[in-house]
Design a protein around this motif. Structure first.
Motif, PDB file in Angstrom:
ATOM      1  N   HIS A 195      31.645  33.987  46.348  1.00 26.90           N
ATOM      2  CA  HIS A 195      31.592  34.545  47.704  1.00 26.90           C
ATOM      3  C   HIS A 195      30.163  34.961  48.043  1.00 26.90           C
ATOM      4  CE1 HIS A 195      35.828  34.430  48.555  1.00 26.90           C
ATOM      5  NE2 HIS A 195      36.086  34.937  47.364  1.00 26.90           N
ATOM      6  N   ASN A 214      37.344  38.851  41.499  1.00 25.93           N
ATOM      7  CA  ASN A 214      37.658  38.282  42.812  1.00 25.93           C
ATOM      8  C   ASN A 214      36.631  37.246  43.259  1.00 25.93           C
ATOM      9  OD1 ASN A 214      40.127  39.491  43.478  1.00 25.93           O
ATOM     10  ND2 ASN A 214      39.086  41.417  43.927  1.00 25.93           N
ATOM     11  N   GLN A 266      35.362  43.093  41.609  1.00 24.67           N
ATOM     12  CA  GLN A 266      34.440  42.207  42.313  1.00 24.67           C
ATOM     13  C   GLN A 266      34.223  40.912  41.514  1.00 24.67           C
ATOM     14  OE1 GLN A 266      32.668  42.325  45.340  1.00 24.67           O
ATOM     15  NE2 GLN A 266      34.259  43.819  45.764  1.00 24.67           N
ATOM     16  N   ASP A 289      29.131  42.482  48.824  1.00 29.96           N
ATOM     17  CA  ASP A 289      30.294  42.272  47.968  1.00 29.96           C
ATOM     18  C   ASP A 289      31.049  41.049  48.467  1.00 29.96           C
ATOM     19  OD1 ASP A 289      31.464  43.217  50.248  1.00 29.96           O
ATOM     20  OD2 ASP A 289      32.348  45.000  49.368  1.00 29.96           O
ATOM     21  N   VAL A 290      32.243  40.839  47.930  1.00 26.23           N
ATOM     22  CA  VAL A 290      33.032  39.658  48.285  1.00 26.23           C
ATOM     23  C   VAL A 290      33.214  39.580  49.803  1.00 26.23           C
ATOM     24  CG1 VAL A 290      35.361  38.682  48.145  1.00 26.23           C
ATOM     25  CG2 VAL A 290      34.255  39.525  46.082  1.00 26.23           C
ATOM     26  N   ASP A 314      31.197  37.145  52.757  1.00 27.05           N
ATOM     27  CA  ASP A 314      32.044  36.245  53.521  1.00 27.05           C
ATOM     28  C   ASP A 314      31.837  36.437  55.025  1.00 27.05           C
ATOM     29  OD1 ASP A 314      34.583  34.827  52.244  1.00 27.05           O
ATOM     30  OD2 ASP A 314      34.992  35.326  54.347  1.00 27.05           O
ATOM     31  N   VAL A 369      32.936  37.405  43.164  1.00 29.10           N
ATOM     32  CA  VAL A 369      31.732  37.808  43.901  1.00 29.10           C
ATOM     33  C   VAL A 369      30.616  36.770  43.690  1.00 29.10           C
ATOM     34  CG1 VAL A 369      30.763  39.290  42.091  1.00 29.10           C
ATOM     35  CG2 VAL A 369      30.264  39.786  44.490  1.00 29.10           C
TER      36      VAL A 369
END
Lengths: 104, 525
Positions: free
Chosen positions: B389, B384, B381, B345-346, B350, B386
């Motif tokens: 990221h 934001n 997700q 996920d994000v 990362d 995804v």
């Protein structure tokens, strides 16, 4: 940190047994935005209210002034319609996303 | 006779000078004075010099610039004497390895950063870059020294610039042991590893007071930017400790896994076999939907079953950290089926991407353990980012030229399969366990799509669906389709994993990979 209870988690029709993180459980649920409901796009203070409930507004007409980060933000009407209710007063501090007024 | 008297006088003079030096040194060493020191201790904090001594080998600390003075003249600053200008700098060793170190002294004007203070820090940073040794910075400061105006901001900027220049050249470690607010937070943010201690560390751009007056939101310092928040929610910090001493032990342990600089390899350790208690076949459930702790698998293949986890509390659906194989440091990235089924996920993308880039910069081979259902679905997700990221992990793996070895444990579905250091992103070796499933998605989802109308139109849809899932599982949910295409180099018995890894690492020691010349890439930051 993970939350310690094993739960089911459905991905692509498969039920996985797993823990959830606190951050995942607290994620914001998506709510479809309603163009008739005007919310604060930034936290700040309502310094001017130019309209009254029941008033007919044109698209682009000034409604409120929301002062935030030393900027006076003129909130303009996004549509043509009648104001149903105003939920804030002059001098009131508002948080981000707070409902300010509603169209009929 | 006359000549003799002269020598006596001369000797007295030498002694006086040495005595004077001792006095000067002593008064500088007290820092902000006894009262300020008591206040520091009452907050549960150690003094700056004690912190340095606790991190470094006994008697190895050599201090420089103890007598530096600021040149501020305004607001009564000309009359203020600030010992060491509120920061202690020097060099020393950790387990015999050299480091440059600085510690802000909160007892001296709240550790506030003025130009002389910053110049001491940038000087020791320049040393660490030139000498090719790690830098450790201890942050405990109220922020900019307002009396010095723009000079104080200049100081911060010069530190950030050097953090960036040094990035990927020497390991940089930040230890936040007090407030670290406003612009000051960007020095730790630019360094490789950030250590925080519960109830002592506080990091934020704008503090609770400003947030309250400007935004009307009330929050405590701890809830805004305490150690728990920074290690669990924001991911800004990598290591959480309950006390300063525990934190220092973590730093010493980390230093053992990483090299002095980007031209060296981490020091090897004596080889120890893994603890036999970690038995792969007992750890891993055969059904791909059942959880287990990936850290147990890591321990089953690591020297001495020792795994040093990084960012344990943040995005726990991916596990990263250092371990040793045959005495050599390796970086491990593994999906964690125990948390969120191990999805990417994000946050987890990362977290992994940054670690991969650290390993690549510092000649640490990468081992990737794959067991994931794919990327996490969801509106939050997508909104934001995804996509961007998630792209970081693809970028970091593709860019890395250190030896890359991938093991597919159970499931490797869809985009997640590609992202987790697949052959296609340049893995040198890809191994799969016999129960690995490499496919676009899990059998349930795939059967429901491929045989949608067949299932719907049958007399007993549920029975048909089950049959079709079975059919798909037999056909695709195995490692042999990928092995037939050369995407997997070998299907291996789980018990042989450590042997395969050690062999692969040994023969990849001389690995060289050439890429087109460029200034630098443009990663999806």
């Amino acid at each position: 940190m993970e939350n310690k209870a094993i739960k089911k988690f459905l991905i692509d029709d498969t039920n996985y047994e797993t823990n959830f993180t606190e951050k995942f459980l607290r994620r914001k649920k998506y709510v479809k935005s309603d163009p008739g409901k005007i919310t604060a796009f930034i936290p700040g203070v309502i310094t001017v209210i130019k309209i009254k409930p029941g008033q007919q507004l044109k698209h682009g007409e000034g409604m409120l002034v929301l002062e935030a980060m030393k900027m006076k933000n003129d909130l303009l009407s996004p549509l043509e319609g009648k104001v149903k209710a105003i939920y804030v007063n002059v001098g009131q501090m508002v948080t981000k996303g707070q409902l300010l007024l509603e169209f009929e | 006779m006359k000549f003799f008297t002269l020598i006596v006088v001369n000797k007295m003079w030498l002694k006086d000078k040495i005595l004077e030096f001792f006095n000067k040194k002593e008064s500088a060493a007290i820092g902000g004075g006894q009262k300020a020191v008591e206040k520091q201790l009452a907050m549960g904090k150690m003094t700056a010099r004690d912190r340095i001594k606790a991190i470094l080998d006994t008697d190895s600390f050599h201090e420089y610039d103890m007598f530096v003075r600021h040149e501020a003249r305004d607001f009564g600053m000309d009359k203020k004497e600030l010992p060491g200008d509120g920061v202690i700098t020097g060099t020393g060793t950790i387990s015999g390895h050299p480091v440059c170190i600085f510690a802000q002294d909160f007892t001296v004007a709240g550790g506030s950063l003025g130009l002389a203070h910053a110049r001491k820090i940038t000087k020791i940073m320049d040393h660490s870059i030139k000498l090719g040794i790690p830098l450790i910075g201890i942050n405990d400061s109220g922020g900019a020294r307002i009396q010095e105006g723009v000079n104080s901001l200049a100081g911060y900027g010069e530190i950030f610039y050097r953090n960036t220049v040094a990035s990927g050249v020497i390991p940089q470690i930040s230890v936040v042991l007090g407030p670290c607010a406003g612009g000051a937070v960007y020095s730790p943010a630019l360094t490789d590893f950030v250590f925080v201690v519960d109830k002592i560390s506080k990091m934020f751009i704008t503090g609770p007071e400003v947030i309250k007056t400007v935004l009307g939101e009330e929050i405590s310092m701890e809830d805004l930017g305490g150690a728990k928040v920074q290690t669990e929610i924001s991911g800004n910090a990598h290591f959480f400790a309950n006390s300063e001493l525990e934190c220092f032990e973590q730093i010493k342990k980390l230093m053992g896994y990483i090299p002095w600089n980007n031209t060296k390899k981490a020091e090897p350790f004596p080889v120890k076999p893994p603890n036999a208690a970690y038995n792969i076949e007992a750890i891993i459930p055969p059904e791909p939907s059942k959880p287990y702790d990936i850290r147990d698998i890591i321990k089953s293949i690591s020297d001495d079953s020792d795994f040093f986890e990084i960012q344990e509390r943040f995005a726990a659906n991916i596990v990263i950290g250092f371990t040793r194989m045959n005495g050599e440091t390796v970086g491990i990235v593994g999906n964690q089926p125990l948390v969120l089924a191990g999805v990417l996920d994000v946050d987890s993308s990362d977290k992994a991407a940054r670690f991969i880039r650290f390993c690549d910069a510092f000649n640490i081979p990468l081992i990737t353990l794959v067991d994931l259902p794919g990327y996490l679905p969801g509106v939050d997700q997508e909104h934001n980012g995804v996509i961007r990221h998630g792209a970081k992990i693809l970028y970091a793996y593709s860019e890395a030229t250190v030896p890359k070895i991938t093991i597919i444990l159970r499931k490797a579905y869809g985009g997640g399969y590609i992202a987790m250091c697949s052959r296609h992103l340049g893995a040198d070796f890809v191994f799969a366990w016999p129960f690995a499933e490499i496919a676009v998605m899990g059998p349930e989802g795939a059967a429901n799509i491929i045989f949608k109308s067949e299932i719907a139109n049958s007399t007993d849809p549920e029975a048909t669906r089950k049959k079709k899932v079975q059919e798909y599982t037999e056909k695709f949910a195995n490692p042999y389709v990928a092995a037939a295409n050369g995407h997997v180099d070998a299907v291996i018995n789980p018990a042989e994993t450590r042997g395969y890894l050690i062999h692969a690492l040994q023969i990849a020691v001389q690995k060289k990979e050439f890429r087109p010349a460029k200034k630098h890439g443009v990663p999806p930051f």
